[in-house]
Write a protein that holds these residues in place. Structure first.
Motif, PDB file in Angstrom:
ATOM      1  N   GLY A  49     -10.024   1.796  17.919  1.00  0.00           N
ATOM      2  CA  GLY A  49     -10.461   2.589  16.774  1.00  0.00           C
ATOM      3  C   GLY A  49      -9.379   3.544  16.287  1.00  0.00           C
ATOM      4  O   GLY A  49      -9.144   3.675  15.078  1.00  0.00           O
ATOM      5  N   TYR A  50      -8.694   4.181  17.227  1.00  0.00           N
ATOM      6  CA  TYR A  50      -7.647   5.130  16.852  1.00  0.00           C
ATOM      7  C   TYR A  50      -6.461   4.409  16.221  1.00  0.00           C
ATOM      8  O   TYR A  50      -5.898   4.870  15.222  1.00  0.00           O
ATOM      9  CB  TYR A  50      -7.187   5.936  18.072  1.00  0.00           C
ATOM     10  CG  TYR A  50      -6.171   6.999  17.741  1.00  0.00           C
ATOM     11  CD1 TYR A  50      -6.553   8.177  17.112  1.00  0.00           C
ATOM     12  CD2 TYR A  50      -4.816   6.822  18.043  1.00  0.00           C
ATOM     13  CE1 TYR A  50      -5.611   9.156  16.783  1.00  0.00           C
ATOM     14  CE2 TYR A  50      -3.880   7.791  17.718  1.00  0.00           C
ATOM     15  CZ  TYR A  50      -4.286   8.955  17.093  1.00  0.00           C
ATOM     16  OH  TYR A  50      -3.363   9.910  16.767  1.00  0.00           O
ATOM     17  N   GLY A  56      -4.334   2.732   9.018  1.00  0.00           N
ATOM     18  CA  GLY A  56      -4.824   3.013   7.671  1.00  0.00           C
ATOM     19  C   GLY A  56      -4.118   4.196   7.027  1.00  0.00           C
ATOM     20  O   GLY A  56      -3.748   4.151   5.849  1.00  0.00           O
ATOM     21  N   LEU A  57      -3.891   5.247   7.801  1.00  0.00           N
ATOM     22  CA  LEU A  57      -3.182   6.421   7.274  1.00  0.00           C
ATOM     23  C   LEU A  57      -1.751   6.068   6.870  1.00  0.00           C
ATOM     24  O   LEU A  57      -1.265   6.509   5.820  1.00  0.00           O
ATOM     25  CB  LEU A  57      -3.160   7.533   8.325  1.00  0.00           C
ATOM     26  CG  LEU A  57      -4.464   8.293   8.581  1.00  0.00           C
ATOM     27  CD1 LEU A  57      -4.237   9.376   9.623  1.00  0.00           C
ATOM     28  CD2 LEU A  57      -4.995   8.910   7.294  1.00  0.00           C
ATOM     29  N   SER A  61      -0.021   6.364   3.112  1.00  0.00           N
ATOM     30  CA  SER A  61       1.208   7.115   2.866  1.00  0.00           C
ATOM     31  C   SER A  61       2.293   6.234   2.250  1.00  0.00           C
ATOM     32  O   SER A  61       2.985   6.641   1.299  1.00  0.00           O
ATOM     33  CB  SER A  61       1.712   7.721   4.177  1.00  0.00           C
ATOM     34  OG  SER A  61       2.875   8.485   3.962  1.00  0.00           O
ATOM     35  N   MET A  62       2.443   5.017   2.750  1.00  0.00           N
ATOM     36  CA  MET A  62       3.443   4.097   2.216  1.00  0.00           C
ATOM     37  C   MET A  62       3.074   3.662   0.800  1.00  0.00           C
ATOM     38  O   MET A  62       3.947   3.499  -0.070  1.00  0.00           O
ATOM     39  CB  MET A  62       3.592   2.899   3.142  1.00  0.00           C
ATOM     40  CG  MET A  62       4.146   3.269   4.518  1.00  0.00           C
ATOM     41  SD  MET A  62       3.994   1.959   5.746  1.00  0.00           S
ATOM     42  CE  MET A  62       5.275   0.839   5.195  1.00  0.00           C
ATOM     43  N   HIS A  63       1.782   3.505   0.546  1.00  0.00           N
ATOM     44  CA  HIS A  63       1.320   3.134  -0.788  1.00  0.00           C
ATOM     45  C   HIS A  63       1.620   4.246  -1.792  1.00  0.00           C
ATOM     46  O   HIS A  63       2.043   3.992  -2.924  1.00  0.00           O
ATOM     47  CB  HIS A  63      -0.180   2.840  -0.739  1.00  0.00           C
ATOM     48  CG  HIS A  63      -0.766   2.482  -2.076  1.00  0.00           C
ATOM     49  ND1 HIS A  63      -1.592   3.338  -2.776  1.00  0.00           N
ATOM     50  CD2 HIS A  63      -0.625   1.370  -2.845  1.00  0.00           C
ATOM     51  CE1 HIS A  63      -1.948   2.764  -3.912  1.00  0.00           C
ATOM     52  NE2 HIS A  63      -1.376   1.580  -3.984  1.00  0.00           N
ATOM     53  N   VAL A  77      -5.837   2.914  -2.503  1.00  0.00           N
ATOM     54  CA  VAL A  77      -5.211   1.658  -2.106  1.00  0.00           C
ATOM     55  C   VAL A  77      -6.123   0.504  -2.518  1.00  0.00           C
ATOM     56  O   VAL A  77      -7.291   0.460  -2.154  1.00  0.00           O
ATOM     57  CB  VAL A  77      -4.965   1.604  -0.583  1.00  0.00           C
ATOM     58  CG1 VAL A  77      -4.358   0.259  -0.200  1.00  0.00           C
ATOM     59  CG2 VAL A  77      -4.055   2.741  -0.156  1.00  0.00           C
ATOM     60  N   ASN A  78      -5.566  -0.422  -3.274  1.00  0.00           N
ATOM     61  CA  ASN A  78      -6.318  -1.571  -3.761  1.00  0.00           C
ATOM     62  C   ASN A  78      -5.538  -2.826  -3.422  1.00  0.00           C
ATOM     63  O   ASN A  78      -4.383  -2.980  -3.825  1.00  0.00           O
ATOM     64  CB  ASN A  78      -6.524  -1.458  -5.277  1.00  0.00           C
ATOM     65  CG  ASN A  78      -7.388  -2.566  -5.843  1.00  0.00           C
ATOM     66  OD1 ASN A  78      -7.574  -3.611  -5.220  1.00  0.00           O
ATOM     67  ND2 ASN A  78      -7.932  -2.348  -7.025  1.00  0.00           N
TER      68      ASN A  78
END
Length: 228
Positions: A49-50, A56-57, A61-63, A77-78
């Protein structure tokens, strides 16, 4: 953008550190219910989970970085967004030098391996023997298949055309190009030989529907880049 210019280590902890600093920016995360969920300070790496939370984080950030470079406002984010599509369904491969990722939605990259050679060697040979054999060609990477079979890749690809001329006449080992090895391997399996990288490119220009065969190699042992 080439993330390789900014990101030198893709392990989650190191990646989070990189994308937490400028020119990247992480979203602010709070627990919806105190004591439930994760925070970046939880550091529960390798807990599924972590790890998913941190992944995801990092993606967000990269997006954000991508959109800023493209002159766009920061948005959600899409997966259908144009800036995401070049990276979609491409799984990074660690410790593979010439295949950067596995394409889960299409054909994998077929690298040019004209600088790679296959050798059948005496069982008593070690990495140091191979490094010595190729010493006149500079730095090499050794990839063992088994105790008597090995791949040797030149760092200085300019010497590739001179290797066979220099090393092929001997009674101790046998050496062939990677392409020749692959053709023998597939022939023994009764499979058609793959086209070379050059032939594949030429074929693609003639027929957009023709796709190259996928790489099919035996399992490798360990990778070495010099004497143990």
């Amino acid at each position: 953008i080439s993330f390789k210019d900014d990101i030198f280590n893709s392990s989650l902890k190191e990646l989070l550190t990189t994308v937490s600093e400028k020119p990247y920016s992480l979203p602010k995360i709070t627990e919806r219910k105190s004591g439930h969920g994760y925070l970046t300070t939880s550091e529960k790496y390798h807990e599924a989970g972590y790890d998913a939370f941190i992944t995801g984080l990092c993606l967000i950030s990269m997006h954000r970085r991508l959109r800023k470079i493209m002159g766009k406002n920061t948005g959600a984010v899409n997966a259908d967004a144009g800036e995401i599509k070049p990276f979609l369904n491409k799984l990074y491969l660690m410790k593979v030098q010439d295949i950067p990722y596995m394409n889960l939605a299409g054909e994998d990259t077929r690298p040019n391996r004209s600088h790679v050679f296959h050798l059948q060697i005496p069982q008593e040979w070690k990495t140091a023997d191979l490094v010595q054999l190729f010493s006149q060609f500079g730095y090499v990477t050794i990839s063992w298949i088994d105790d008597t079979s090995v791949f040797v890749a030149l760092k200085e690809k300019v010497f590739a055309n001179t290797v066979l001329k220099t090393l092929e006449y001997n009674n101790t080992y046998t050496i062939s190009t990677y392409e020749s090895y692959l053709k023998r391997l597939l022939a023994n399996r009764g499979e058609p030989a793959p086209t070379s990288a050059t032939e594949s490119k030429e074929s693609a220009n003639v027929s957009a529907t023709k796709t190259p065969s996928k790489l099919d190699l035996p399992p490798r042992r360990d990778m070495h880049t010099g004497p143990p």
